[in-house]
Design a protein around this motif. Structure first.
Motif, PDB file in Angstrom:
ATOM      1  N   LYS A 158       9.991 -45.175  18.571  1.00 34.99           N
ATOM      2  CA  LYS A 158      10.822 -44.191  17.868  1.00 34.99           C
ATOM      3  C   LYS A 158      10.107 -43.678  16.622  1.00 34.99           C
ATOM      4  O   LYS A 158      10.117 -42.477  16.333  1.00 34.99           O
ATOM      5  N   LEU A 159       9.508 -44.598  15.873  1.00 37.22           N
ATOM      6  CA  LEU A 159       8.787 -44.204  14.661  1.00 37.22           C
ATOM      7  C   LEU A 159       7.613 -43.298  15.011  1.00 37.22           C
ATOM      8  O   LEU A 159       7.389 -42.270  14.360  1.00 37.22           O
ATOM      9  N   THR A 160       6.877 -43.661  16.056  1.00 34.06           N
ATOM     10  CA  THR A 160       5.746 -42.838  16.482  1.00 34.06           C
ATOM     11  C   THR A 160       6.215 -41.453  16.916  1.00 34.06           C
ATOM     12  O   THR A 160       5.608 -40.442  16.549  1.00 34.06           O
ATOM     13  N   SER A 161       7.307 -41.392  17.644  1.00 33.47           N
ATOM     14  CA  SER A 161       7.862 -40.109  18.081  1.00 33.47           C
ATOM     15  C   SER A 161       8.274 -39.257  16.887  1.00 33.47           C
ATOM     16  O   SER A 161       7.993 -38.056  16.831  1.00 33.47           O
ATOM     17  N   TYR A 162       8.922 -39.882  15.914  1.00 31.67           N
ATOM     18  CA  TYR A 162       9.353 -39.168  14.710  1.00 31.67           C
ATOM     19  C   TYR A 162       8.153 -38.623  13.950  1.00 31.67           C
ATOM     20  O   TYR A 162       8.148 -37.466  13.519  1.00 31.67           O
TER      21      TYR A 162
ATOM     22  N   ILE B 245       5.196 -37.938  15.087  1.00 26.34           N
ATOM     23  CA  ILE B 245       4.576 -36.851  15.854  1.00 26.34           C
ATOM     24  C   ILE B 245       5.361 -35.559  15.664  1.00 26.34           C
ATOM     25  O   ILE B 245       4.777 -34.489  15.485  1.00 26.34           O
ATOM     26  N   GLU B 246       6.692 -35.653  15.674  1.00 28.00           N
ATOM     27  CA  GLU B 246       7.523 -34.462  15.434  1.00 28.00           C
ATOM     28  C   GLU B 246       7.225 -33.851  14.069  1.00 28.00           C
ATOM     29  O   GLU B 246       7.107 -32.630  13.936  1.00 28.00           O
ATOM     30  N   GLN B 247       7.123 -34.701  13.057  1.00 26.56           N
ATOM     31  CA  GLN B 247       6.839 -34.215  11.706  1.00 26.56           C
ATOM     32  C   GLN B 247       5.469 -33.553  11.634  1.00 26.56           C
ATOM     33  O   GLN B 247       5.305 -32.506  10.996  1.00 26.56           O
TER      34      GLN B 247
END
Length: 83
Positions: free
Chosen positions: A28-32, A34-36
């Protein structure tokens, strides 16, 4: 089943659950993040596109200014020669 086996199974289950929770949280942290980063890259790309358009407009304005200066110079030369 002996107490030692039961304790080992409980420890195994706890470790497995902890590992799964850790992997999910990390994903989840990695996905967040990447979105940023994607948002920052998009903002940067927009800035580059706007800068490119401004440079094109500046070149056009500079060319127009050169033409106007040339015309003024021609008029000044004509005026000097006509007097």
């Amino acid at each position: 089943m002996t107490d030692a086996v039961l304790v080992a199974l409980i420890g195994l289950a706890g470790s497995a659950i902890g590992s799964i929770v850790g992997v999910v949280a990390s994903a989840k942290l990695t996905s967040y993040r990447i979105e940023q980063l994607e948002k920052k890259v998009q903002a940067h790309n927009n800035l580059i596109e706007r800068t490119y358009r401004l440079e094109e407009r500046t070149e056009v304005q500079e060319e127009k200014l050169r033409v106007v200066n040339h015309r003024l110079s021609d008029l000044e030369d004509y005026h000097k020669g006509g007097n």
